[in-house]
Design a protein around this motif. Sequence first.
Motif, PDB file in Angstrom:
ATOM      1  N   MET A  87      77.997   2.781  55.754  1.00  0.00           N
ATOM      2  CA  MET A  87      78.147   4.008  54.965  1.00  0.00           C
ATOM      3  C   MET A  87      79.483   3.987  54.226  1.00  0.00           C
ATOM      4  N   GLU A  88      79.404   4.372  52.938  1.00  0.00           N
ATOM      5  CA  GLU A  88      80.618   4.421  52.156  1.00  0.00           C
ATOM      6  C   GLU A  88      81.427   5.653  52.537  1.00  0.00           C
ATOM      7  N   ALA A  89      82.701   5.611  52.213  1.00  0.00           N
ATOM      8  CA  ALA A  89      83.581   6.735  52.526  1.00  0.00           C
ATOM      9  C   ALA A  89      83.148   7.978  51.754  1.00  0.00           C
ATOM     10  N   ASP A  90      83.426   9.154  52.349  1.00  0.00           N
ATOM     11  CA  ASP A  90      83.118  10.404  51.664  1.00  0.00           C
ATOM     12  C   ASP A  90      83.831  10.455  50.322  1.00  0.00           C
ATOM     13  N   ALA A 115      69.155   9.435  54.029  1.00  0.00           N
ATOM     14  CA  ALA A 115      68.907   8.904  52.692  1.00  0.00           C
ATOM     15  C   ALA A 115      69.647   9.708  51.631  1.00  0.00           C
ATOM     16  N   ILE A 116      69.665  11.029  51.772  1.00  0.00           N
ATOM     17  CA  ILE A 116      70.377  11.865  50.802  1.00  0.00           C
ATOM     18  C   ILE A 116      71.869  11.603  50.865  1.00  0.00           C
ATOM     19  N   ALA A 117      72.412  11.512  52.074  1.00  0.00           N
ATOM     20  CA  ALA A 117      73.838  11.222  52.227  1.00  0.00           C
ATOM     21  C   ALA A 117      74.188   9.892  51.561  1.00  0.00           C
ATOM     22  N   ARG A 118      73.334   8.905  51.751  1.00  0.00           N
ATOM     23  CA  ARG A 118      73.591   7.602  51.136  1.00  0.00           C
ATOM     24  C   ARG A 118      73.551   7.690  49.610  1.00  0.00           C
ATOM     25  N   SER A 119      72.639   8.483  49.073  1.00  0.00           N
ATOM     26  CA  SER A 119      72.500   8.580  47.617  1.00  0.00           C
ATOM     27  C   SER A 119      73.705   9.244  46.967  1.00  0.00           C
ATOM     28  N   ILE A 120      74.385  10.135  47.708  1.00  0.00           N
ATOM     29  CA  ILE A 120      75.553  10.810  47.132  1.00  0.00           C
ATOM     30  C   ILE A 120      76.859  10.282  47.733  1.00  0.00           C
ATOM     31  N   ARG A 121      76.752   9.190  48.499  1.00  0.00           N
ATOM     32  CA  ARG A 121      77.904   8.434  48.983  1.00  0.00           C
ATOM     33  C   ARG A 121      78.827   9.267  49.878  1.00  0.00           C
ATOM     34  N   VAL A 122      78.216   9.935  50.846  1.00  0.00           N
ATOM     35  CA  VAL A 122      78.999  10.662  51.851  1.00  0.00           C
ATOM     36  C   VAL A 122      78.413  10.363  53.226  1.00  0.00           C
ATOM     37  N   SER A 123      79.143  10.726  54.254  1.00  0.00           N
ATOM     38  CA  SER A 123      78.641  10.548  55.616  1.00  0.00           C
ATOM     39  C   SER A 123      77.731  11.718  55.997  1.00  0.00           C
ATOM     40  N   LYS A 124      76.935  11.510  57.018  1.00  0.00           N
ATOM     41  CA  LYS A 124      76.070  12.584  57.502  1.00  0.00           C
ATOM     42  C   LYS A 124      76.889  13.747  58.069  1.00  0.00           C
ATOM     43  N   GLY A 125      78.140  13.465  58.454  1.00  0.00           N
ATOM     44  CA  GLY A 125      78.975  14.532  58.977  1.00  0.00           C
ATOM     45  C   GLY A 125      79.168  15.660  57.992  1.00  0.00           C
ATOM     46  N   SER A 126      79.210  15.319  56.700  1.00  0.00           N
ATOM     47  CA  SER A 126      79.343  16.352  55.670  1.00  0.00           C
ATOM     48  C   SER A 126      78.148  17.295  55.698  1.00  0.00           C
ATOM     49  N   PHE A 127      76.972  16.721  55.905  1.00  0.00           N
ATOM     50  CA  PHE A 127      75.761  17.537  55.956  1.00  0.00           C
ATOM     51  C   PHE A 127      75.824  18.518  57.121  1.00  0.00           C
ATOM     52  N   TYR A 128      76.164  18.026  58.308  1.00  0.00           N
ATOM     53  CA  TYR A 128      76.139  18.871  59.504  1.00  0.00           C
ATOM     54  C   TYR A 128      77.278  19.883  59.542  1.00  0.00           C
ATOM     55  N   TRP A 129      78.215  19.766  58.621  1.00  0.00           N
ATOM     56  CA  TRP A 129      79.235  20.804  58.470  1.00  0.00           C
ATOM     57  C   TRP A 129      78.615  22.064  57.870  1.00  0.00           C
ATOM     58  N   HIS A 130      77.572  21.865  57.026  1.00  0.00           N
ATOM     59  CA  HIS A 130      76.961  22.980  56.304  1.00  0.00           C
ATOM     60  C   HIS A 130      75.607  23.420  56.858  1.00  0.00           C
ATOM     61  N   PHE A 131      74.877  22.505  57.488  1.00  0.00           N
ATOM     62  CA  PHE A 131      73.514  22.806  57.922  1.00  0.00           C
ATOM     63  C   PHE A 131      73.307  22.399  59.378  1.00  0.00           C
ATOM     64  N   THR A 136      75.682  24.117  48.178  1.00  0.00           N
ATOM     65  CA  THR A 136      74.950  23.997  46.911  1.00  0.00           C
ATOM     66  C   THR A 136      74.805  22.544  46.502  1.00  0.00           C
ATOM     67  N   ASP A 137      75.846  21.751  46.691  1.00  0.00           N
ATOM     68  CA  ASP A 137      75.776  20.331  46.362  1.00  0.00           C
ATOM     69  C   ASP A 137      74.660  19.650  47.161  1.00  0.00           C
ATOM     70  N   TRP A 138      74.577  19.975  48.433  1.00  0.00           N
ATOM     71  CA  TRP A 138      73.559  19.369  49.281  1.00  0.00           C
ATOM     72  C   TRP A 138      72.166  19.832  48.898  1.00  0.00           C
ATOM     73  N   VAL A 139      72.023  21.101  48.545  1.00  0.00           N
ATOM     74  CA  VAL A 139      70.718  21.611  48.123  1.00  0.00           C
ATOM     75  C   VAL A 139      70.271  20.914  46.845  1.00  0.00           C
ATOM     76  N   LEU A 140      71.181  20.776  45.883  1.00  0.00           N
ATOM     77  CA  LEU A 140      70.834  20.085  44.643  1.00  0.00           C
ATOM     78  C   LEU A 140      70.467  18.633  44.917  1.00  0.00           C
ATOM     79  N   ALA A 141      71.223  17.993  45.816  1.00  0.00           N
ATOM     80  CA  ALA A 141      70.906  16.607  46.168  1.00  0.00           C
ATOM     81  C   ALA A 141      69.531  16.520  46.834  1.00  0.00           C
ATOM     82  N   GLY A 142      69.202  17.516  47.649  1.00  0.00           N
ATOM     83  CA  GLY A 142      67.881  17.547  48.264  1.00  0.00           C
ATOM     84  C   GLY A 142      66.780  17.716  47.235  1.00  0.00           C
TER      85      GLY A 142
END
Length: 201
Positions: free
Chosen positions: A1-4, A33-49, A11-17
């Motif tokens: 995984m690339e660095a955040d 897969a979404i995290a990989r497409s926007i080049r962030v870790s899954k940790g960013s996702f679980y901060w919001h959802f 909103t960024d995550w919803v748009l990416a979804g």
Amino acid sequence: MEADRGPLSRTDWVLAGLQALARGGPNAVRVEAIARSIRVSKGSFYWHFKDAAELKLMMREVWRIDAGEGVIERVEEARGSAYEKLQTWAGLAGNAAIVGDFHGLKLEPAIREWARYDHAAAEMLKSVDEKRLSYLSQLFAQAGNPANSYENASLFYAAGIGLDPLSEGGLADVAMPLYALLDALLNVSQPLGRASAMPGE
């Protein structure tokens, strides 16, 4: 995984979804897969959802508002008679705003595919279809044919949805057939002139 690449909002995550859904269908809406497409870790996702189900809930809500109230607001902003508003709807459909444009995405076909397999998506889509059909029915009634307003609205609406995949394949325009159908449904022999429906015109 690339660095955040930096902090992302919900909103960024919803748009990416929604981007993932539009490009790859319902099976593409996966956190990793979404995290990989926007080049962030899954940790960013679980901060919001809490989980993917919460993301999908937000995706449905954002699209419901944009595709329901948002589309009607854009038509109402054009003003004019009921006939002219129906022309505006046809013009927007030809420019993708009715049939699923969301920040440049042709999203509605993917939403309808999602609704085939997901009960919550199906309920959300039904509410949007009902809102749109009710609005179009009111316009047809105001335009001079109240007895058949719902039937005319249904034909007009379904035609726009059906023409979209043909347009994507280069086999049909969307707006011009809808203009012609509108005039046929309202028995308009000499169209009053096209409303300024296309963004940028």
